[in-house]
Write a protein that holds these residues in place. Sequence first.
Motif, PDB file in Angstrom:
ATOM      1  N   THR A  11     -25.095  -6.336  -2.156  1.00  0.00           N
ATOM      2  CA  THR A  11     -24.561  -5.873  -0.874  1.00  0.00           C
ATOM      3  C   THR A  11     -23.059  -5.632  -0.955  1.00  0.00           C
ATOM      4  OG1 THR A  11     -26.298  -7.049   0.340  1.00  0.00           O
ATOM      5  CG2 THR A  11     -24.317  -6.448   1.569  1.00  0.00           C
ATOM      6  N   ALA A  12     -22.339  -6.545  -1.629  1.00  0.00           N
ATOM      7  CA  ALA A  12     -20.885  -6.397  -1.770  1.00  0.00           C
ATOM      8  C   ALA A  12     -20.534  -5.193  -2.649  1.00  0.00           C
ATOM      9  CB  ALA A  12     -20.290  -7.673  -2.353  1.00  0.00           C
ATOM     10  N   LEU A  17     -18.603   0.440  -3.341  1.00  0.00           N
ATOM     11  CA  LEU A  17     -18.842   1.787  -3.847  1.00  0.00           C
ATOM     12  C   LEU A  17     -18.893   2.806  -2.705  1.00  0.00           C
ATOM     13  CD1 LEU A  17     -21.530   0.952  -6.556  1.00  0.00           C
ATOM     14  CD2 LEU A  17     -19.200   1.758  -6.974  1.00  0.00           C
ATOM     15  N   GLU A  18     -19.474   2.419  -1.591  1.00  0.00           N
ATOM     16  CA  GLU A  18     -19.587   3.342  -0.465  1.00  0.00           C
ATOM     17  C   GLU A  18     -18.222   3.636   0.167  1.00  0.00           C
ATOM     18  OE1 GLU A  18     -19.860   4.331   3.655  1.00  0.00           O
ATOM     19  OE2 GLU A  18     -20.433   2.238   3.397  1.00  0.00           O
ATOM     20  N   THR A  21     -15.968   5.794  -2.270  1.00  0.00           N
ATOM     21  CA  THR A  21     -16.679   6.935  -2.867  1.00  0.00           C
ATOM     22  C   THR A  21     -15.749   8.065  -3.315  1.00  0.00           C
ATOM     23  OG1 THR A  21     -18.754   6.504  -1.703  1.00  0.00           O
ATOM     24  CG2 THR A  21     -18.351   8.765  -2.379  1.00  0.00           C
ATOM     25  N   PRO A  22     -14.713   8.435  -2.546  1.00  0.00           N
ATOM     26  CA  PRO A  22     -13.862   9.554  -2.969  1.00  0.00           C
ATOM     27  C   PRO A  22     -13.199   9.359  -4.332  1.00  0.00           C
ATOM     28  CG  PRO A  22     -13.455   9.018  -0.666  1.00  0.00           C
ATOM     29  CD  PRO A  22     -14.313   7.912  -1.212  1.00  0.00           C
ATOM     30  N   LEU A  23     -13.063   8.116  -4.774  1.00  0.00           N
ATOM     31  CA  LEU A  23     -12.390   7.855  -6.051  1.00  0.00           C
ATOM     32  C   LEU A  23     -13.303   8.016  -7.260  1.00  0.00           C
ATOM     33  CD1 LEU A  23     -10.194   4.731  -5.158  1.00  0.00           C
ATOM     34  CD2 LEU A  23      -9.460   7.114  -5.401  1.00  0.00           C
ATOM     35  N   TRP A  24     -14.624   7.910  -7.081  1.00  0.00           N
ATOM     36  CA  TRP A  24     -15.514   7.938  -8.251  1.00  0.00           C
ATOM     37  C   TRP A  24     -16.645   8.960  -8.162  1.00  0.00           C
ATOM     38  CZ3 TRP A  24     -20.692   6.962  -7.503  1.00  0.00           C
ATOM     39  CH2 TRP A  24     -21.052   6.295  -6.328  1.00  0.00           C
ATOM     40  N   GLN A  25     -17.024   9.365  -6.967  1.00  0.00           N
ATOM     41  CA  GLN A  25     -18.156  10.292  -6.850  1.00  0.00           C
ATOM     42  C   GLN A  25     -17.638  11.721  -6.742  1.00  0.00           C
ATOM     43  OE1 GLN A  25     -20.985   9.851  -3.505  1.00  0.00           O
ATOM     44  NE2 GLN A  25     -22.565   9.682  -5.076  1.00  0.00           N
ATOM     45  N   TRP A 393     -24.555  -2.251  -9.874  1.00  0.00           N
ATOM     46  CA  TRP A 393     -25.355  -1.826  -8.715  1.00  0.00           C
ATOM     47  C   TRP A 393     -26.751  -1.415  -9.171  1.00  0.00           C
ATOM     48  CZ3 TRP A 393     -28.074   2.288  -6.802  1.00  0.00           C
ATOM     49  CH2 TRP A 393     -28.176   2.443  -5.427  1.00  0.00           C
ATOM     50  N   LEU A 394     -26.826  -0.625 -10.238  1.00  0.00           N
ATOM     51  CA  LEU A 394     -28.111  -0.154 -10.754  1.00  0.00           C
ATOM     52  C   LEU A 394     -28.952  -1.298 -11.309  1.00  0.00           C
ATOM     53  CD1 LEU A 394     -26.725   3.039 -12.503  1.00  0.00           C
ATOM     54  CD2 LEU A 394     -28.337   3.037 -10.581  1.00  0.00           C
TER      55      LEU A 394
END
Length: 433
Positions: A11-12, A17-18, A21-25, A393-394
Amino acid sequence: MSSIEYQHTFTALDSLLERLTPLWQLVAFECDHLPWQASFPHLAQKVWQLDDAEIDVIDADQQLLIDTLLPSLIRDLKQSQHQHATEIIEQLSLLVFTLPTSSISAVSKQAASMAEQHTDLAHFSAHIKGRKWQQITAFSEQIDPQYQTTLTRLPILEWCAGKGHLGRLVAKQQQVEVTSLEWQANLCQQGQAFAKQWQLSQRFICADAFAPLNPNETIFYPQQHVIALHACGDLHVRLLDLATKANTQAISISPCCYHLIQDQHYQPLSTQAKASKVKLSRHDLQLPLQQSVIASPKQQALRLQEVSWRLGFDSLQRQVRGIDAYLPVPTVKQSQLSGSFADFCLWAANHKKLVLPNDIDFDAFLQRGIARQRLTKRIDLVAHLFRRALEAWLLLDRVCFLQQHGYDVSLSEFCANSVTPRNAFIQAIKTTA
């Protein structure tokens, strides 16, 4: 780590990541500027202060990468108006997510290594490359019944076996029956020949792991231990699906190559991941695998040249086509980098059936390519802050999925990162029906 702790950690990670998101996705090749510069000005300033030559060194060491960029990221978060800034800063500790080492003590490993020197395992492994053999022996130690007494004498199913090196070692060390599933007939034949040579109880099933199960042959069943070392993408997901449906007693896997999936986007496994706002493309799934290897000066120069030439041609094709979109170019042979940039552009244009005007200023586009190459290195460097968090996460998606199917699950490392960066080990033991 307990089941609740795994879920809380997921959850953390999901929240981190959410929110960032702009930094990695993103796809660096598609950018003509730092896309997050306005929101993270200190981070932008920091990456442009880095010398081009030191970026690869920083990128090759995750801890050094974090130490280099994290202070600037935290400074930006503290000065931002983000309502969750304080919480995000606390979650940044997950960027250094580490797995516990295996339960086998260093003394046990050393003793096993010394014992091996006095056995015929040296001949047994003579045709297997050193690092691969290290991975196989380290993985097999995790499923040895002297350490995992609940698994004693369960027959083994080796998934995506190749020549069955892992299954053959387990059959020899544990004296258990091993069934090795592999779709390439020639590998099955070679593996069966090795098993016969060593008089081991190992049989091969030549079958497509994605094909419907043969109703006349049961592959998965409850009293069984399923193992898979580096089954890629959908292959290990398929294993988890079939094994949990069959209530297989024990599962031991080391996931690999998360991006090798049939769908365009990642299909979450666990209830938590299905509810997540984090949606992953195949490109996103490659992030955990991206880590610079410090190459020789010649290799490094060729790599930089190729990237800058690709990006220079990309700028050229956008102008010629009048379409502001990236156009992939086929794999480049090293010999194609020995000519001129103009020759490269003509070759690439021919492959893409693109007619180039006669009055092109190739040098101007080459300079654009060099500038964009420097930009993409910095975009990727920041994205790589999250590669370990995304892999965690995965992995935890798989752990939570197994827990939801009545398994007691542990997540650890089965070998050192220097042996293979894909060293995560998921062990699941069925506890409820």
